[in-house]
Structures are given as structure tokens and as C-alpha cells.
Design a protein around this motif. Structure first.
Motif, short mmCIF file in Angstrom:
data_model
loop_
_atom_site.label_atom_id
_atom_site.label_comp_id
_atom_site.label_asym_id
_atom_site.label_seq_id
_atom_site.Cartn_x
_atom_site.Cartn_y
_atom_site.Cartn_z
N GLU A 95 16.52 82.48 72.58
CA GLU A 95 16.97 82.56 73.91
C GLU A 95 17.37 83.92 74.93
N ILE A 96 16.94 83.97 76.17
CA ILE A 96 16.99 85.34 76.45
C ILE A 96 17.68 84.49 78.00
N LEU A 97 18.52 86.16 78.35
CA LEU A 97 18.62 85.74 79.35
C LEU A 97 17.49 85.35 80.97
N ASN A 98 17.67 84.83 81.34
CA ASN A 98 16.64 84.61 83.14
C ASN A 98 17.47 84.81 84.11
N ASP A 99 16.58 85.03 84.79
CA ASP A 99 17.69 84.83 86.36
C ASP A 99 16.46 83.92 86.93
N THR A 100 17.76 82.56 87.40
CA THR A 100 17.02 81.40 88.10
C THR A 100 17.85 81.03 89.16
N ALA A 101 17.18 79.88 90.32
CA ALA A 101 17.76 80.15 90.91
C ALA A 101 18.89 79.73 91.42
N GLU A 102 19.64 79.21 89.92
CA GLU A 102 21.33 79.08 89.71
C GLU A 102 21.83 80.26 89.24
N GLY A 103 20.90 81.24 89.29
CA GLY A 103 22.59 82.05 88.45
C GLY A 103 21.85 82.61 87.16
N ARG A 104 22.07 83.10 86.65
CA ARG A 104 21.39 83.72 85.19
C ARG A 104 21.72 82.93 84.10
N LYS A 105 20.89 82.72 83.01
CA LYS A 105 20.72 81.25 81.93
C LYS A 105 20.00 81.71 81.16
N LEU A 106 20.54 81.08 79.61
CA LEU A 106 20.08 81.31 78.74
C LEU A 106 19.05 80.72 78.97
N VAL A 107 17.78 80.70 78.45
CA VAL A 107 16.03 80.04 78.38
C VAL A 107 16.08 80.04 76.81
N PHE A 108 15.60 79.23 76.48
CA PHE A 108 15.07 78.86 74.86
C PHE A 108 13.31 80.02 75.04
N SER A 109 13.05 81.45 74.59
CA SER A 109 12.02 81.02 74.28
C SER A 109 10.81 81.13 73.05
N LYS A 110 9.97 80.13 73.26
CA LYS A 110 9.09 79.37 72.08
C LYS A 110 8.88 80.42 71.58
N GLY A 111 8.85 80.16 69.97
CA GLY A 111 8.12 81.56 69.02
C GLY A 111 6.97 81.27 68.70
N PRO A 112 6.05 81.79 67.62
CA PRO A 112 5.24 81.86 67.77
C PRO A 112 4.40 79.98 66.73
N ILE A 113 5.58 79.32 66.27
CA ILE A 113 6.03 78.52 65.25
C ILE A 113 5.67 77.17 66.20
N PHE A 114 5.58 77.20 67.28
CA PHE A 114 4.67 75.69 68.32
C PHE A 114 3.66 76.44 68.14
N THR A 115 3.23 75.57 67.82
CA THR A 115 1.25 75.41 67.49
C THR A 115 0.87 74.55 66.59
N ASN A 116 -0.50 73.28 66.89
CA ASN A 116 -0.74 72.83 65.45
C ASN A 116 -0.99 73.51 64.15
N LEU A 117 -1.39 74.69 64.00
CA LEU A 117 -2.42 75.30 62.84
C LEU A 117 -1.32 76.40 62.61
#
Length: 332
Positions: A95-117
Motif C-alpha cells: 500500500e502506498i499513500l496517494n493524493d486523490t480528489a478526496e484527499g490522501r488515501k492508501l492505495v494498493f500497488s500490485k506487485g509482479p505476482i499479478f500476472t498469468n505466468l
């Protein structure tokens, strides 16, 4: 996700598999010379829906083979080089802290495991804490981060390589994780004629581009089709007895198992033998599984699930010789 509910859909998937089988072998042959048994085992694992552990010395084209398979099946591909300082979040994401229209939020940044192979290169070079980051993904096809489950795309495969030569600075995989791999594929040195062809090809020109034959959706259909291949109770009983005979505490286990084996294979091994036996029959246009299929697939299914003791090592026995003795015992 296709379920192949009708006979017509099953026949269509079967015909596409048979029509594409030779083309797959031809396309892989552009980059890989020889290693026919290794290639077949990888392809059987894909259409069975299982993960593979690939063991071999450096320079035997393990990575090239896996990348070539990804191209043939048009799969999203990611590679992770496992090192001692790799952390679980480097694989699964964080999870990384991102600036959004609603303010700062923790957003999950997917790792390399999110793939087919996923190529887990030299998986035994990272500590158990990081190795275990793969366990949930391999078994459940999902990743849990900060209490939230993230589903992986289908199909999902882990093809992990390990180098059996350099043991310094390595962390052997725990038995629980080894059991999650359907096959332990052993890559050995090529015969002289094939090695000459490899050296000649790789030092003269780039190989022709590999064309895609199937898609991720095709693999899912083939996986459903594999499970519909019939198998007799006799063959299932043979597979179960073969696996049970590898357990030293089993009264019916042969004497050499009781003398040399510390821990035998579990039920997943029998399941793997039957499932890949179905895949082998389907791959070769047969409508049923035979005992010969089980015997042929026993080494890659069992070699990472049987743990030898010190006596076996002292007497010069290896997992290959013990597995072969086990097969001969079951056939006698």
C-alpha cells in the motif's frame, strides 16, 4: 470463464488442442533444441493448471524456455529474480499513500505476482519469509494485503527455478511449499548432437520470432477438458498405492523405502498423477488414462515429495534411484 458444458464445446476444444499441439512444439523448437521431455512436462502442467519447480544447472535455457511458453500461449509474463534481500511486498505489492480528489488515501500497488505466468528465478536464494509470500497465491490464486483479498487473473502459474549446484547462500524450500508444485522438472545437459546445434544456432543468428498459438482463455478451456477425461478405478488405485508405498510408516511399503526414506509423498501426489495422466492422454489424443501414463509421470510428481534420510545418502542412493526402484516394485 468457459465451462464447456456441452459436448459440442468439448469437441471444439479437443479439436483445437490437437490441431495446435504440433504447432506449439514447432514454435518452441525455434528457441529450444532438444529437451522434448522437459517441454512436454511444462505443457502438461499448464493444461492441468499446476505449478512447476524447474531444477537444473546454469546455462540450460530454463528462463528462455519459460519465456517462450508464455509467448506461445499469449500469457502475461513477469519475472522475479529472488535474492537474499527480497521482501514479501516486493512480490505481492504494497500500500502506498496517494493524493486523490478526496484527499490522501492508501492505495494498493500490485506487485509482479499479478500476472498469468510468473517466473520465480532461483527461488531458493531468498529466505523462507519471502518464499512463503507465494504460498497463498499458488494455492488460492489470491493475495491478501492489509486485510483485503486481491484475486489473481486466470490462468495463473508459478514456474520456479532453482540451481542445485551452488548451495552457498541458499534456503531449501520447506516441504509444505514443495508440495504445492505439481511437477519438479529436471533439466539435464543435452546430448552432444543437440549441444552442437544449440551452439551453432545461438552464435550465428537470432531465432525466428515465436508466434502465439493459443490464448489464456484456451488454457482455461483445456483445463476443464482435462478433468473430463475418464480414468478407471483400477488406474486410480494404482496411483494411490504407488504414492502410499513411498511412506516408510506404511506396513506395505517395500524394505528399501523403510530403510532410506524419511518422509513419503502425500495425497496431492496421487491427485497430481491422475490429473497429469489425464492431461497426457488428452495431449496424445487418447480417451483414457493408462498405468503406463502414471509410471511415466511418477518421477516429476514424486521427486520433490520424497525426503531421503542420511542412510540413503551414505549408501549413495538418490531420489531418482529410489523413485525408479519404487516404480519397479509396483510393476512387479
Amino acid at each position: 470463464m468457459p465451462l464447456l458444458e456441452t459436448t459440442e464445446e468439448q469437441e471444439d476444444a479437443f479439436n483445437r488442442l490437437q490441431e495446435g499441439r504440433k504447432r506449439v512444439e514447432t514454435e518452441l523448437g525455434k528457441a529450444i533444441i532438444g529437451q522434448e521431455e522437459v517441454v512436454e512436462q511444462l505443457l502438461l502442467a499448464l493444461i492441468s493448471g499446476g505449478h512447476c519447480l524447474i531444477t537444473g544447472a546454469p546455462g540450460l535455457a530454463k528462463t528462455l524456455l519459460i519465456k517462450s511458453v508464455a509467448k506461445v500461449f499469449r500469457l502475461d509474463f513477469q519475472r522475479i529474480q529472488f535474492t537474499p534481500d527480497l521482501m514479501p511486498a516486493d512480490i505481492t505489492g504494497t500500500e502506498i499513500l496517494n493524493d486523490t480528489a478526496e484527499g490522501r488515501k492508501l492505495v494498493f500497488s500490485k506487485g509482479p505476482i499479478f500476472t498469468n505466468l510468473l517466473l520465480a528465478d532461483e527461488i531458493n536464494r531468498t529466505p523462507p519469509k519471502t518464499q512463503s509470500a507465494l504460498l497463498e497465491a499458488m494455492q488460492e490464486h489470491q493475495v491478501t494485503a492489509a486485510g483485503t483479498r486481491h484475486t489473481l487473473s486466470e490462468p495463473f502459474f508459478v514456474l520456479a527455478t532453482q540451481n542445485p549446484v551452488e548451495m552457498e547462500g541458499t534456503y531449501p524450500l520447506p516441504e509444505a511449499q514443495l508440495d504445492r508444485f505439481l511437477f519438479n522438472v529436471l533439466i539435464d545437459y543435452l546430448p552432444e548432437a543437440d549441444e552442437i546445434a544449440v551452439v551453432k544456432q545461438t552464435t550465428s543468428k537470432e531465432h525466428d520470432p515465436i508466434e502465439s498459438i493459443f490464448s489464456a482463455e484456451d488454457i482455461i478451456e483445456f483445463q476443464h477438458l482435462v478433468r473430463k477425461v475418464p480414468v478407471s478405478d483400477e488406474v486410480i488405485a494404482f496411483a494411490v498405492k504407488l504414492v502410499a508405498a513411498s511412506r516408510p510408516k506404511n506396513p506395505e511399503a517395500p524394505d528399501f523405502v523403510k530403510a532410506w526414506v524419511n518422509w513419503g509423498a502425500g495425497t496431492r501426489a496421487a491427485q497430481g498423477l491422475i490429473l497429469t495422466g489425464k492431461a497426457l492422454a488428452l495431449w496424445h489424443s487418447r480417451a483414457h488414462v493408462t498405468k503406463e501414463d502414471i509410471v511415466r509421470l511418477a518421477p516429476p510428481v514424486l521427486r520433490h515429495r520424497i525426503l531421503l534420510n542420511y542412510r540413503a545418502e551414505a549408501e549413495g542412493e538418490t531420489i531418482e534411484t529410489v523413485t525408479q526402484k519404487l516404480i519397479e516394485h509396483m510393476q512387479s
